[in-house]
Scaffold this active site. Structure first.
Site, PDB file in Angstrom:
ATOM      1  N   ARG A 124       0.843  -1.208   0.000  1.00 43.21           N
ATOM      2  CA  ARG A 124       0.000   0.000   0.000  1.00 43.21           C
ATOM      3  C   ARG A 124       0.878   1.258   0.000  1.00 43.21           C
ATOM      4  O   ARG A 124       0.423   2.359  -0.345  1.00 43.21           O
ATOM      5  CB  ARG A 124      -0.973  -0.031   1.176  1.00 43.21           C
ATOM      6  CG  ARG A 124      -1.973   1.096   1.188  1.00 43.21           C
ATOM      7  CD  ARG A 124      -3.345   0.742   1.780  1.00 43.21           C
ATOM      8  NE  ARG A 124      -3.301  -0.112   2.929  1.00 43.21           N
ATOM      9  CZ  ARG A 124      -3.030   0.261   4.172  1.00 43.21           C
ATOM     10  NH1 ARG A 124      -2.755   1.539   4.425  1.00 43.21           N
ATOM     11  NH2 ARG A 124      -3.017  -0.601   5.166  1.00 43.21           N
TER      12      ARG A 124
ATOM     13  N   TYR B  35     -15.123  15.975 -15.993  1.00 45.48           N
ATOM     14  CA  TYR B  35     -15.568  14.579 -16.101  1.00 45.48           C
ATOM     15  C   TYR B  35     -16.662  14.315 -15.043  1.00 45.48           C
ATOM     16  O   TYR B  35     -16.568  14.809 -13.914  1.00 45.48           O
ATOM     17  CB  TYR B  35     -14.354  13.656 -15.903  1.00 45.48           C
ATOM     18  CG  TYR B  35     -14.735  12.224 -15.698  1.00 45.48           C
ATOM     19  CD1 TYR B  35     -15.528  11.555 -16.634  1.00 45.48           C
ATOM     20  CD2 TYR B  35     -14.328  11.524 -14.557  1.00 45.48           C
ATOM     21  CE1 TYR B  35     -15.893  10.233 -16.439  1.00 45.48           C
ATOM     22  CE2 TYR B  35     -14.686  10.207 -14.363  1.00 45.48           C
ATOM     23  CZ  TYR B  35     -15.479   9.568 -15.303  1.00 45.48           C
ATOM     24  OH  TYR B  35     -15.850   8.265 -15.097  1.00 45.48           O
TER      25      TYR B  35
ATOM     26  N   ASP C 282      -5.953  18.212 -14.651  1.00 47.87           N
ATOM     27  CA  ASP C 282      -6.160  16.848 -15.142  1.00 47.87           C
ATOM     28  C   ASP C 282      -5.704  16.819 -16.597  1.00 47.87           C
ATOM     29  O   ASP C 282      -6.316  17.440 -17.469  1.00 47.87           O
ATOM     30  CB  ASP C 282      -7.647  16.480 -15.004  1.00 47.87           C
ATOM     31  CG  ASP C 282      -7.924  15.025 -15.374  1.00 47.87           C
ATOM     32  OD1 ASP C 282      -7.219  14.491 -16.248  1.00 47.87           O
ATOM     33  OD2 ASP C 282      -8.867  14.449 -14.814  1.00 47.87           O
TER      34      ASP C 282
ATOM     35  N   LYS D  50      -6.575   5.586 -19.702  1.00 51.95           N
ATOM     36  CA  LYS D  50      -6.828   6.077 -21.059  1.00 51.95           C
ATOM     37  C   LYS D  50      -5.549   5.951 -21.904  1.00 51.95           C
ATOM     38  O   LYS D  50      -5.035   4.871 -22.042  1.00 51.95           O
ATOM     39  CB  LYS D  50      -7.358   7.514 -20.978  1.00 51.95           C
ATOM     40  CG  LYS D  50      -8.497   7.698 -19.946  1.00 51.95           C
ATOM     41  CD  LYS D  50      -9.679   6.820 -20.266  1.00 51.95           C
ATOM     42  CE  LYS D  50     -10.900   6.981 -19.379  1.00 51.95           C
ATOM     43  NZ  LYS D  50     -10.757   7.003 -17.959  1.00 51.95           N
TER      44      LYS D  50
HETATM   45  C1  4LM Z   1     -14.697   8.652 -19.647  1.00 56.47           C
HETATM   46  N1  4LM Z   1     -13.180   9.092 -17.844  1.00 56.47           N
HETATM   47  O1  4LM Z   1     -14.683   9.885 -19.823  1.00 56.47           O
HETATM   48  P1  4LM Z   1     -10.740   6.406 -13.987  1.00 56.47           P
HETATM   49  N2  4LM Z   1     -10.245  12.281 -15.364  1.00 56.47           N
HETATM   50  C2  4LM Z   1     -10.741  12.309 -16.629  1.00 56.47           C
HETATM   51  C3  4LM Z   1     -11.472  11.220 -17.123  1.00 56.47           C
HETATM   52  O2  4LM Z   1     -11.923  11.287 -18.382  1.00 56.47           O
HETATM   53  C4  4LM Z   1     -11.709  10.111 -16.284  1.00 56.47           C
HETATM   54  C5  4LM Z   1     -11.189  10.130 -14.987  1.00 56.47           C
HETATM   55  C6  4LM Z   1     -10.452  11.219 -14.570  1.00 56.47           C
HETATM   56  C7  4LM Z   1     -14.053   8.166 -18.393  1.00 56.47           C
HETATM   57  C8  4LM Z   1     -14.319   6.969 -17.796  1.00 56.47           C
HETATM   58  C9  4LM Z   1     -15.484   6.123 -18.055  1.00 56.47           C
HETATM   59  C10 4LM Z   1     -10.503  13.513 -17.474  1.00 56.47           C
HETATM   60  C11 4LM Z   1     -12.508   9.003 -16.743  1.00 56.47           C
HETATM   61  C12 4LM Z   1     -11.381   8.970 -14.043  1.00 56.47           C
HETATM   62  O3  4LM Z   1     -11.889   5.931 -14.792  1.00 56.47           O
HETATM   63  O4  4LM Z   1     -11.032   6.381 -12.513  1.00 56.47           O
HETATM   64  O5  4LM Z   1      -9.421   5.744 -14.317  1.00 56.47           O
HETATM   65  O6  4LM Z   1     -10.486   7.962 -14.369  1.00 56.47           O
HETATM   66  O7  4LM Z   1     -15.165   7.867 -20.459  1.00 56.47           O
END
Ligand code: 4LM
Length: 409
Positions: A59, A112, A184, A209
């Site tokens: 962890r 998001y 971000d 991503k």
């Molecule tokens: C989507 N996005 O947009 P995790 N920051 C940004 C994101 O696009 C996302 C996250 C954080 C999408 C997920 C289903 C700009 C996620 C969150 O999904 O927790 O790895 O990231 O399609």
């Protein structure tokens, strides 16, 4: 050789890992052990006190995680980085570590869906106020800063509508007030944009991503100063969220990163051509793509992004039902959330990734309810365009478009 003297493409492959320190293994070993043995109580006690660098428990980190973090810190031009179990794990671990009840956060309007939901349902419940401001006009930011403001938060480009925020301009203001600025950088990756070099303090990513790039892992990244990252690791990640990445995902992410630059070049090249095609279609009302000459923030895109990226947001010249019908008619492009994968993915934010916003909130946060979001993949661009073309023709012109894609069935 000093790592930062090497080109980005070389650093994605070599930074943070030396095969000669690892029995010559070209691929970094995968550490899946949950705990690490001490040779004495004294050695263990010193590790807990921070007096030696012995690993303790996963962890808190593992050798392969540390190699990955060094590589990511190098790519993001940061002193240090931390990898987490998800992008939301990165965002929540970082923000919980930095704020206290009574503090205020200024966030850009378009975020998001789950980040917005964390702000609305997490932070607000624990007494942290979030003020949503249109940061695409940073000259007005100062008006919203109070003595309680701790953090300014933005995505650029924003998910899903591709609005940009001038990172250097916002950073100049947050510096003046001694406020932290968190960006971000998921849509760009460090290959296209380095927010820390532009003046931001902390960068977060969904590594699920483009960084991973193959749709086979969930992970996140926080990058920033060594001091802030130590605090986030020791409190936010270790004690507050526990959003720890698995050893298997560390290995997958390390592998994905090795081709980041090659994949991003092709994502951008394909997206530019797809945006050009959509622009000529009579069935498309509006396209938000930073590489188009008529993109409202085209100058800013050129200033802070090395290339315009692989994401396109667009609206059709029709009803919401026709937009859904269009997505349903696609044969190659998959209807799925997430982005940055080898496969082209399309989704309807209002009913999927951004369904955490009410219809009124979508409007207030500058997200059109009829917007579609396309993550342009690495298939041959002619096949992607042919698929879009046949689906548009099918919806708007009774189906006289390119049907060559039925060969896929
Ligand atoms: C989507 N996005 O947009 P995790 N920051 C940004 C994101 O696009 C996302 C996250 C954080 C999408 C997920 C289903 C700009 C996620 C969150 O999904 O927790 O790895 O990231 O399609």
């Amino acid at each position: 050789m000093k790592s930062n003297k090497l080109h980005f493409a070389t650093r994605t492959i070599h930074s943070g890992y030396d095969p000669h320190q690892n029995h010559g293994a070209l691929t970094p070993p995968m550490h899946t052990s949950s705990t690490f043995a001490f040779n004495s109580v004294e050695q263990g006690g010193a590790a807990f006190a921070g007096d030696n660098d012995h690993y303790i428990y996963s962890r808190l980190g593992t050798p392969s995680q540390q190699q990955l973090e060094q590589r990511l810190a190098d790519l993001e031009e940061a002193e240090a980085a931390l990898v987490t179990a998800s992008g939301m794990g990165a965002i929540t671990s970082a923000i919980w570590s930095l704020v206290e009840p009574g503090d205020e956060i200024i966030a850009d309007k378009s975020l998001y869906g789950c980040t917005f939901s964390f702000f609305e349902h997490g932070l607000k419940k624990f007494g942290v106020a979030v003020n949503y401001v249109d940061l695409s006009t940073p000259q007005f930011l100062s008006e919203h800063i109070t003595d309680k403001t701790k953090l300014v938060y933005t995505e650029s480009p924003s998910n899903p509508n591709m609005r940009l925020v001038d990172i250097a301009a916002v950073a100049k203001i947050t510096r003046q007030y001694g406020i932290k600025f968190m960006v971000d950088n998921t849509f760009c990756t460090p290959y296209l944009q380095n927010p820390i070099a532009l003046g931001a303090d902390i960068v977060v990513h969904s590594a699920t991503k483009y960084l991973g790039g193959h749709g086979d892992l969930i992970a996140g990244v926080v990058a920033g100063s060594a001091e802030v990252l130590l605090h986030i690791r020791q409190y936010g990640l270790k004690d507050m969220t526990g959003a720890v990445i698995s050893g298997h995902d560390v290995a997958l992410l390390m592998r994905g990163l090795k081709t980041l630059h090659v994949r991003m070049d092709r994502h951008c090249e394909n997206a530019q051509k797809v945006a050009g095609y959509l622009q000529t279609s009579p069935y498309v009302k509006q396209i938000n793509y930073p590489g188009l000459a008529n993109f409202p923030q085209a100058e800013l895109a050129k200033k802070q992004m090395r290339q315009p990226g692989g994401m396109i947001a667009f609206e059709l010249n029709g009803s919401r039902e026709q937009a859904a019908d269009f997505v349903n008619q696609l044969e190659l492009i998959l209807c799925a959330v997430s982005l940055g994968d080898t496969e082209s993915l399309i989704q309807h934010p209002a009913s999927m990734t951004h369904s955490t916003y009410t219809e009124e909130e979508l409007i207030a946060h500058l997200i059109s309810p009829s917007l579609l979001r396309l993550s342009v993949g690495l298939e041959h661009v002619d096949d992607i365009i042919a698929d879009l073309d046949q689906a548009l023709e099918s919806v708007f012109n009774g189906g006289s478009g390119n049907k060559g894609l039925s060969a896929l069935a």
